[in-house]
Design an enzyme around this catalytic site. Structure first.
Site, short mmCIF file in Angstrom:
data_model
loop_
_atom_site.label_atom_id
_atom_site.label_comp_id
_atom_site.label_asym_id
_atom_site.label_seq_id
_atom_site.Cartn_x
_atom_site.Cartn_y
_atom_site.Cartn_z
N ASP A 26 1.02 -1.13 -0.05
CA ASP A 26 -0.05 0.05 -0.04
C ASP A 26 1.03 1.28 0.18
O ASP A 26 2.28 1.19 0.46
CB ASP A 26 -0.89 -0.10 1.08
C1 BGC Z 1 -5.05 3.32 -0.03
C2 BGC Z 1 -5.12 2.35 -1.19
C3 BGC Z 1 -5.20 2.66 -2.50
C4 BGC Z 1 -3.57 3.58 -2.65
C5 BGC Z 1 -3.37 4.32 -3.76
C6 BGC Z 1 -3.56 4.19 -0.23
O1 BGC Z 1 -3.62 5.27 0.52
O2 BGC Z 1 -4.94 2.60 1.03
O3 BGC Z 1 -6.23 1.70 -1.16
O4 BGC Z 1 -5.22 1.99 -3.55
O5 BGC Z 1 -3.46 4.57 -1.72
O6 BGC Z 1 -4.02 5.18 -4.24
#
Ligand code: BGC
Length: 774
Positions: free
Chosen positions: A301
């Site tokens: 993530d």
């Molecule tokens: C989120 C994800 C997301 C990623 C990219 C993160 O902060 O937890 O779910 O896909 O950002 O935007």
């Protein structure tokens, strides 16, 4: 030609034949051994890998964000750094770069400068639509309609693919039982089975049956794992669950997604029992890539590899990179940890080349499957971008999905559906003419103010003779976000106390034959980083509600929200409530379809609605405990000031007609572990309108090697039943429904007694029993 040469020819032919035959046999064996791997793709992957230098291999594991739309703390590394890395072929993927023009421009940097020209893969959060916006995932899950869910995902994929994107970070399949958690809006709610089947429908919708088609994109099962169990509903917070709960409640949707062939996984920000998921080897290597034999790649993530330091699990980025790679995190999203440290870690033998190569192969595999090696610009087609995005057909599907997602919570006085010939309607509330909030959070390229408001939907549904009185009545507490704003940096404000709009709203309410009161939440009250301790109405909405209801009892509350809210005052006082979530681009039209009876509501809650926030986390499939209930004594597992059950339970939703369940029958009452029971139940439409019902099946294993929930959803069927008609619905009760992750640390059916219930919600009263014996 010489005689010897002539003799050699047939020998050569035989040799070629024998070689070919042997190769065929070996290839066949390999295909068989590699289960779902395509041997031709594997050969190509290996041939590219063989050409790669170490810096290029590490580069494939690096993912950068474009500058805009950052979803986390932005890194200090500037654009020049990213540009150089792209030119050197040291980046595997970019996120948040959208449009044919921008993706082409970025892909070109790699194609024109790098040594091996390995194409980038472009990822983006296409969560509930790309530009045509569908209901938020929690809302759409209320449809319990797998066909429409699959369809909207396929449209989202088509639009994203037409705009240069090949990969979405969806579906989120985190089971979430806590209304305080802002990200509850992104999943299918509190139930494990529902998350699994809806997750699979979404994966199938995004990926279609062939990733190489230009209208499909790779999906991403996220967040692996346990993110939805954040303690106290606080985003990113610690998760403390036992091994059995992990396997029984959290992992099944991920396993189902892996089996459905989801191309990628994203790990999660949280720790479980002391181990941050990004560094969790047991989850990523042992279970996902080991036990489940899954061949895709895991992306971290945003910044989650670097966050191992803040967790106190790594002393610096170098150690964080070591832990994450060893644990099976293949791609580093915006931590800059892999690019900085993997080479040294390899020299120091802290990571192995085999593991590095495995991660690279997983990423290359997807690029081949997407067809990017054949044509890195195949998703860059201006004509498709112009013609395939935000079309009339897509909007029609958005309206269909939206109306199916609406849940009728209360219709005590049969106020709904309205006649289209009403003399007057008062449309009131901060959300009544809001054209932006219905797009919800994670709206991808949904344009600011592009949704149909409730007011617009009502106006286009009624005839000229119906007078409409509109009043806003007050503001919502969250500021609306404008194009270009980064919602993650937006200040939160919960201090609206301005009641000056209420008197005009009361006057409008007096004039209306009926009142539509649109209240709830701002689009950005739910989503990432949007946890709340108060899940009631913010600002002056409660005052507005009470003032309006005082002067006109014919009020319909039209709720718009991304989480289960505390609506107890409304539920106890106002006879009509319609749950409308954030319904997307066609919100107003869909609400009008239901309000005026063009569509008979069929949605069912995918989450329990509490009496108050103190009950959270609240979910129907709890354990019985040693002290389940006592009518006469307080020492039971409940509260002294509130019920322990939900205000509106999981699976609940009314229709304009009524359904009656009877004659629940099992064709046998005793089975072995491998046999199945044929269950039948009669469902009658006892009202005067045709309607769809979601027939739900719940099971309880009465005694187990581990305690089992009081009931669990194990199947459902959504079916149309004509007025006056009785349908017999069948379910096969089999090992899939009865097994669980037992004390033996495996999925198995245990011998013993079971209860089964069938009905229209999780309080289904029709019950039968059976046993599983040797
Ligand atoms: C989120 C994800 C997301 C990623 C990219 C993160 O902060 O937890 O779910 O896909 O950002 O935007």
């Amino acid at each position: 030609m010489k005689k010897q040469t002539l003799l050699l020819f047939p020998i050569l032919l035989i040799a070629i034949f024998l070689y070919g035959f042997k190769k065929f046999v070996i290839d066949e064996q390999k295909t068989h051994l590699a289960t779902n791997l395509d041997i031709r793709v594997e050969q190509k992957v290996d041939s590219v890998l063989a050409l790669m230098h170490l810096n290029e291999k590490i580069g494939q594991l690096v993912q950068y964000s474009g500058k805009w739309n950052a979803t986390g703390p932005s890194s200090s590394n500037g654009d020049q750094h990213k540009l150089n890395k792209l030119k050197n072929g040291e980046v595997g993927s970019m996120l948040n770069i959208t449009s044919v023009e921008s993706t082409r421009e970025t892909q070109k940097i790699v194609m024109e400068n790098s040594r091996l020209k390995i194409p980038l893969i472009f990822g983006y959060d296409v969560i509930h639509g790309y530009k045509t916006i569908f209901p938020i995932p929690l809302g759409e899950s209320a449809s319990w309609d797998l066909d429409i869910i699959k369809k909207t995902a396929s449209i989202a994929a088509k639009e994203a693919a037409a705009s240069g994107i090949q990969w979405t970070f969806a579906p989120m399949i985190d089971v979430s039982r806590d209304a305080r958690w802002g990200r509850i809006m992104e999943g299918a709610g509190e139930d494990t089975y529902l998350n699994a089947v809806i997750g699979v429908a979404r994966v199938q919708g995004f990926q279609g049956d062939d990733l190489s088609k230009s209208n499909t994109i790779a999906a991403c099962a996220k967040h692996f794992a346990g993110y939805g169990f954040a303690e106290a509903g606080r985003d990113y917070n610690t998760v403390n669950i036992g091994e059995y709960e992990l396997h029984n409640a959290i992992l099944p949707p991920f396993k189902a997604a892996a089996e459905a062939g989801v191309a990628t996984f994203m790990n999660s920000f949280n720790e479980i029992d002391g181990i941050p998921s990004t560094g969790n080897k047991m989850l990523q290597r042992d279970i996902l890539k080991g036990d489940w034999g899954w061949n895709g790649f895991v992306v971290s993530d945003w910044g989650s590899i670097g966050e191992l330091i803040a967790h106190g699990y790594a002393k610096d980025k170098k150690q964080a990179a070591e832990i994450a790679l060893n644990a099976g995190s293949d791609m580093d999203m915006e931590s800059y940890a892999y690019e900085a440290h993997l080479e040294t870690l390899l020299k120091e033998k802290k990571i192995s080349l085999a593991q590095l190569d495995d991660a690279v192969k997983r990423i290359l595999r997807l690029k081949f499957n997407l067809g990017l090696f054949d044509d890195p610009y195949k998703y860059c087609d201006e004509a498709r971008e112009k013609n395939n995005v935000y079309t009339k057909e897509h909007l029609a599907i958005a309206r269909d999905a939206a109306k199916k997602s609406i849940v009728l919570l209360k219709n005590e006085t049969k106020l709904l559906p309205f006649s289209k010939n009403l003399k007057s309607i008062a449309v009131i509330g901060p959300l009544a003419d809001d054209k932006d909030a219905p797009l919800g959070n994670w709206r991808a390229k949904g344009e600011y103010n592009s949704s149909m408001s409730l007011l617009e939907g009502v106006k286009s549904a009624v005839g000229k003779n119906t007078k409409i009185y509109y009043e806003k009545g007050g503001d919502l507490t969250m500021p609306t976000i404008k194009p270009g704003d980064n919602q993650f940096l937006y200040p939160l404000r919960f201090n609206t106390t301005d009641v000056s709009g209420i008197p005009a709203a009361v006057e409008a309410a007096k004039k209306g034959e009926v009142v539509l009161l649109a209240i709830g939440e701002d689009a950005f009250q739910t989503g990432e980083g949007r946890s709340q301790t108060n899940i009631g109405f913010f600002g002056v909405q409660q005052q507005l509600l009470e003032a309006v209801y005082k002067v006109n009892k014919n009020v319909v509350i039209v709720l718009m929200n991304g989480r289960p809210m505390d609506i107890s005052w409304a539920a106890n006082n106002v006879p009509t409530i319609l749950e409308c979530w954030f319904l997307g681009s066609e919100s107003g039209n869909a609400m009008a379809d239901v309000l005026f009876g063009d569509y008979n509501p069929s949605g069912k809650l995918p989450v329990s609605f509490p009496h108050n926030v103190g009950q959270e986390p609240l979910y129907y499939n709890q354990k019985n405990t040693g002290r389940p209930y006592s009518p006469s004594h307080v020492t039971y597992s409940g509260y002294t000031d509130a019920p322990k059950t939900a205000l509106y339970p999981f699976g609940f939703g009314l229709s304009y007609t009524t359904f009656e369940y009877k004659n629940l029958k099992l064709d046998k009452n005793t089975i072995s572990k491998t046999e199945e029971i044929k269950l039948s139940v009669e469902v009658s439409n006892t009202g005067t309108r045709d309607g769809e019902e979601v027939v739900q099946l719940y099971i309880r294993d009465l005694v187990g090697s581990l305690t089992r929930p009081v009931k669990e959803l194990k199947g459902f069927q959504k079916t149309m039943i004509k007025a006056g008609e009785t349908k017999t619905i069948y379910f096969a009760v089999n090992a899939d429904m009865l097994q669980f992750y037992t004390i033996n640390k495996k999925w198995e059916v245990e011998l013993g007694d079971f209860n089964v219930w069938v009905g229209g919600d999780s309080n289904a009263p029709l019950k039968a029993s059976f046993s599983v014996t040797e």
